[in-house]
Design a protein around this motif. Sequence first.
Motif, PDB file in Angstrom:
ATOM      1  N   ASP A   1       0.516   8.640  -6.693  1.00  0.00           N
ATOM      2  CA  ASP A   1       1.101   7.880  -7.521  1.00  0.00           C
ATOM      3  C   ASP A   1       0.476   6.322  -7.726  1.00  0.00           C
ATOM      4  N   VAL A   2      -0.854   6.362  -7.675  1.00  0.00           N
ATOM      5  CA  VAL A   2      -1.274   4.953  -7.612  1.00  0.00           C
ATOM      6  C   VAL A   2      -1.199   4.377  -9.068  1.00  0.00           C
ATOM      7  N   ARG A   3      -0.584   3.063  -9.099  1.00  0.00           N
ATOM      8  CA  ARG A   3       0.006   2.526 -10.443  1.00  0.00           C
ATOM      9  C   ARG A   3      -1.009   1.167 -10.395  1.00  0.00           C
ATOM     10  N   ALA A   4      -1.041   0.769 -11.659  1.00  0.00           N
ATOM     11  CA  ALA A   4      -1.574  -0.325 -11.991  1.00  0.00           C
ATOM     12  C   ALA A   4      -0.910  -1.642 -11.236  1.00  0.00           C
ATOM     13  N   GLY A   5      -1.994  -2.420 -10.611  1.00  0.00           N
ATOM     14  CA  GLY A   5      -1.455  -3.831  -9.767  1.00  0.00           C
ATOM     15  C   GLY A   5      -0.874  -3.296  -8.224  1.00  0.00           C
ATOM     16  N   ASP A   6      -1.135  -2.039  -7.853  1.00  0.00           N
ATOM     17  CA  ASP A   6      -1.122  -1.733  -6.553  1.00  0.00           C
ATOM     18  C   ASP A   6      -2.140  -1.983  -5.457  1.00  0.00           C
ATOM     19  N   GLN A   7      -1.569  -2.340  -4.304  1.00  0.00           N
ATOM     20  CA  GLN A   7      -2.388  -2.469  -3.060  1.00  0.00           C
ATOM     21  C   GLN A   7      -2.694  -1.003  -2.437  1.00  0.00           C
ATOM     22  N   VAL A   8      -3.918  -0.644  -2.454  1.00  0.00           N
ATOM     23  CA  VAL A   8      -4.054   0.539  -2.059  1.00  0.00           C
ATOM     24  C   VAL A   8      -5.034   0.420  -0.670  1.00  0.00           C
ATOM     25  N   LEU A   9      -4.678   1.485   0.128  1.00  0.00           N
ATOM     26  CA  LEU A   9      -5.713   1.472   1.384  1.00  0.00           C
ATOM     27  C   LEU A   9      -6.245   2.828   1.351  1.00  0.00           C
ATOM     28  N   ASP A  10      -7.633   2.894   1.595  1.00  0.00           N
ATOM     29  CA  ASP A  10      -8.275   4.499   1.672  1.00  0.00           C
ATOM     30  C   ASP A  10      -8.885   4.716   3.137  1.00  0.00           C
TER      31      ASP A  10
ATOM     32  N   ARG B   1      -5.688  -4.027  -5.996  1.00  0.00           N
ATOM     33  CA  ARG B   1      -6.827  -4.281  -5.070  1.00  0.00           C
ATOM     34  C   ARG B   1      -6.942  -2.841  -4.102  1.00  0.00           C
ATOM     35  N   VAL B   2      -8.133  -2.588  -3.894  1.00  0.00           N
ATOM     36  CA  VAL B   2      -8.307  -1.441  -3.026  1.00  0.00           C
ATOM     37  C   VAL B   2      -9.277  -1.488  -1.986  1.00  0.00           C
ATOM     38  N   VAL B   3      -8.753  -1.360  -0.709  1.00  0.00           N
ATOM     39  CA  VAL B   3      -9.759  -1.508   0.659  1.00  0.00           C
ATOM     40  C   VAL B   3      -9.959  -0.245   1.138  1.00  0.00           C
TER      41      VAL B   3
ATOM     42  N   ASP C   1       0.700  -0.986  -0.955  1.00  0.00           N
ATOM     43  CA  ASP C   1       1.828  -0.081  -1.628  1.00  0.00           C
ATOM     44  C   ASP C   1       1.471   1.459  -1.414  1.00  0.00           C
ATOM     45  N   VAL C   2       0.353   1.758  -0.944  1.00  0.00           N
ATOM     46  CA  VAL C   2      -0.247   3.156  -1.160  1.00  0.00           C
ATOM     47  C   VAL C   2      -1.319   3.283  -0.063  1.00  0.00           C
ATOM     48  N   VAL C   3      -1.289   4.392   0.740  1.00  0.00           N
ATOM     49  CA  VAL C   3      -2.402   4.577   1.758  1.00  0.00           C
ATOM     50  C   VAL C   3      -2.767   6.158   1.221  1.00  0.00           C
ATOM     51  N   VAL C   4      -4.015   6.228   1.163  1.00  0.00           N
ATOM     52  CA  VAL C   4      -4.516   7.531   0.832  1.00  0.00           C
ATOM     53  C   VAL C   4      -5.457   7.906   2.128  1.00  0.00           C
ATOM     54  N   THR C   5      -5.935   9.265   2.386  1.00  0.00           N
ATOM     55  CA  THR C   5      -6.892   9.470   3.294  1.00  0.00           C
ATOM     56  C   THR C   5      -7.242  10.957   2.843  1.00  0.00           C
ATOM     57  N   SER C   6      -8.538  11.271   2.785  1.00  0.00           N
ATOM     58  CA  SER C   6      -8.938  12.402   2.126  1.00  0.00           C
ATOM     59  C   SER C   6     -10.155  12.929   2.974  1.00  0.00           C
ATOM     60  N   LEU C   7     -10.191  14.173   3.624  1.00  0.00           N
ATOM     61  CA  LEU C   7     -11.292  14.776   4.236  1.00  0.00           C
ATOM     62  C   LEU C   7     -11.802  13.928   5.647  1.00  0.00           C
ATOM     63  N   ALA C   8     -10.741  13.199   6.060  1.00  0.00           N
ATOM     64  CA  ALA C   8     -10.970  12.365   7.389  1.00  0.00           C
ATOM     65  C   ALA C   8     -10.165  12.770   8.462  1.00  0.00           C
ATOM     66  N   ILE C   9      -8.961  13.236   8.461  1.00  0.00           N
ATOM     67  CA  ILE C   9      -8.113  13.181   9.607  1.00  0.00           C
ATOM     68  C   ILE C   9      -8.927  14.328  10.684  1.00  0.00           C
TER      69      ILE C   9
ATOM     70  N   LYS D   1       3.883  -1.077   2.835  1.00  0.00           N
ATOM     71  CA  LYS D   1       5.463  -1.744   2.971  1.00  0.00           C
ATOM     72  C   LYS D   1       6.365  -0.761   2.837  1.00  0.00           C
ATOM     73  N   PRO D   2       7.696  -1.316   3.056  1.00  0.00           N
ATOM     74  CA  PRO D   2       8.895  -0.226   3.148  1.00  0.00           C
ATOM     75  C   PRO D   2       8.776   0.264   1.738  1.00  0.00           C
ATOM     76  N   GLY D   3       9.070   1.710   1.332  1.00  0.00           N
ATOM     77  CA  GLY D   3       8.968   2.353   0.284  1.00  0.00           C
ATOM     78  C   GLY D   3       7.610   2.808  -0.266  1.00  0.00           C
ATOM     79  N   GLY D   4       6.535   2.490   0.593  1.00  0.00           N
ATOM     80  CA  GLY D   4       4.986   2.585   0.240  1.00  0.00           C
ATOM     81  C   GLY D   4       4.795   4.127   0.321  1.00  0.00           C
ATOM     82  N   ARG D   5       3.739   4.508  -0.370  1.00  0.00           N
ATOM     83  CA  ARG D   5       3.415   5.918  -0.432  1.00  0.00           C
ATOM     84  C   ARG D   5       2.176   6.279   0.293  1.00  0.00           C
ATOM     85  N   LEU D   6       2.285   7.452   1.069  1.00  0.00           N
ATOM     86  CA  LEU D   6       1.140   8.181   1.893  1.00  0.00           C
ATOM     87  C   LEU D   6       0.763   9.392   1.357  1.00  0.00           C
ATOM     88  N   LEU D   7      -0.581   9.573   1.056  1.00  0.00           N
ATOM     89  CA  LEU D   7      -1.247  10.784   0.506  1.00  0.00           C
ATOM     90  C   LEU D   7      -2.116  11.378   1.555  1.00  0.00           C
TER      91      LEU D   7
END
Length: 203
Positions: free
Chosen positions: A38-47, A68-70, A108-116, A136-142
């Motif tokens: 659920d990545v949205r316009a303006g989100d701060q995202v960490l991969d 912004r995506v890091v 706002d969002v943390v994602v991680t793919s093929l890494a764990i 952030k509180p309410g933030g999303r993890l995938l």
Amino acid sequence: MTAVGGHIEHARRYELAAAIGFAGQRARVYDGLVRLADVRAGDQVLDIGCGTGYLTRRAAMAAGPSGRVVGIDPSPDVVAYANEHAPTNTSFQLAGAERLPLGEATFDVVVTSLAIHHIPPADRGSAFAEMFRVLKPGGRLLVADFRPPRGRVLNHLIGALSGHAMQHNPIDELPALITSAGFDVAETGDRRPFLRFVRANRP
């Protein structure tokens, strides 16, 4: 491509293996993960464990110029490759998941793919605690990783992407690891051709 010390080396060989392994469906699969997150316009995202930055760049398109995506990864080779191909709203840093050089409640969002499966088992709890800390509180993890392969061909393709780390793939342990870090698990499921995901929220 080789997996050394829990991370991927030889970025261009990894990209070739990924293109072959996903059989032309890589963009479709990863765009599906971005939608699940659920990545949205303006989100701060960490991969986390971004590798060559493919998922990071797909997330950057969804976050748009106001977002912004890091991406972080412990491999100097893939971080260098990712920075060479970084969009303007994206940056990549050298770091491990168990000790993120990032502020609390930043994303706002943390994602991680093929890494764990590349993270040493003793560090996985710390890695998920760090994901919780930077959201952030309410933030999303995938979290998405390989599900157990069926068939010799699929096993070979997954091995080409993951190396020996698949011998310790914690896919069945993910919900427990995630809830132990404080997350609320919202959904688990499979994505073709060979991924399993867990979607969660920070309360």
